[in-house]
Design a protein around this motif. Structure first.
Motif: not given
Length: 247
Positions: A80-91, A40-54
């Motif tokens: 990981r944050n309930k409001k912000a979801g799961t986001r990449l913090a490292a490349e 997907a070419g994701l970088g730092i700050g990008d959000r992953l899909p919800p756990e249930i979807e994965i």
């Protein structure tokens, strides 16, 4: 890490997961997620899909996905944050290395946890040198001797090594050392029980544990710290050597 504005957060197309092999193994789940992120070419700050979807797309239990993501959180790869979801913090990217991406990510994660653990291990040795009692000293020497015996017999020394370090943590008189170091280590070991498939990473450092024990018992702070620094340096060098071999 600087804050990333909402406008820069790009949602991940869950279809990226369609062709990944399902597995109940936590390490395999992370490898699948790693592939997804690279595709997907994701970088730092990008959000992953919800756990249930994965979990649905990978055909695994949601608990396995949560376990894998928590491991990544402990290693500083995601936040990981309930409001912000799961986001990449490292490349999570191959960059110019030719080594497999999953191995690169594993090595970088190990180096991150090692960097945090290093000052804690050095400080606990410093404090133990000052606080060790006569009885604790005898236990430390006994555990070190046992570790060396197991190592020289060519047997699995990991349990003996763990027991040895526990005696040092106890000698410090501060239970937070053990709690923090265990939390750091468990975050990595939850997925990578044997780093790079090598059950005995750091084996070359074992002979240094007996002189380390003797220095602690004798209260020789500088000598004990020097041994611990050497041990930590050798482990880091071995990790980097593996990276070079695979690149």
């Amino acid at each position: 890490m600087s804050k990333v504005s909402a406008s820069k957060i790009k949602p991940i197309d869950a279809e990226m997961l369609e062709h990944l092999v399902a597995s109940e193994n936590g390490r395999d789940v992370l490898e699948a997620l790693t592939l997804m992120i690279e595709r997907a070419g994701l970088g730092i700050g990008d959000r992953l899909p919800p756990e249930i979807e994965i979990a649905k797309k990978l055909n695994v239990g949601r608990s396995k996905v949560r376990e894998a993501l928590i491991a990544w959180q402990n290693m500083g790869i995601v936040t990981r944050n309930k409001k912000a979801g799961t986001r990449l913090a490292a490349e999570v990217s191959s960059n110019d290395l030719h080594m497999p991406l999953t191995l690169k990510l594993e090595a970088e994660s190990l180096l991150r946890t090692h960097a945090v653990r290093r000052p804690l291990e050095i400080e606990v040795v410093r404090v133990a040198c000052r606080n060790v009692t006569e009885q604790q000293g005898r236990v430390i020497l006994a555990r070190a001797t046992e570790l060396i015996a197991v190592y020289e017999a060519g047997e699995d020394w990991r349990t003996a090594d763990h027991g040895f370090h526990i005696t040092i943590y106890e000698a410090s008189g501060n239970p937070l050392f053990e709690q923090l170091i265990r939390q750091i280590q468990d975050g990595f070991n939850a997925i990578y029980e044997a780093p790079f498939g090598r059950a005995h990473l750091g084996q070359a450092t074992i002979p240094l544990h007996l002189p380390l024990a003797k220095a602690i018992v004798a209260g020789e702070v500088k000598i004990a710290i020097a041994y611990m620094e050497q041990i930590m340096d050798m482990v880091e060098a071995e990790v980097r050597e593996v990276m070079e071999e695979q690149s």
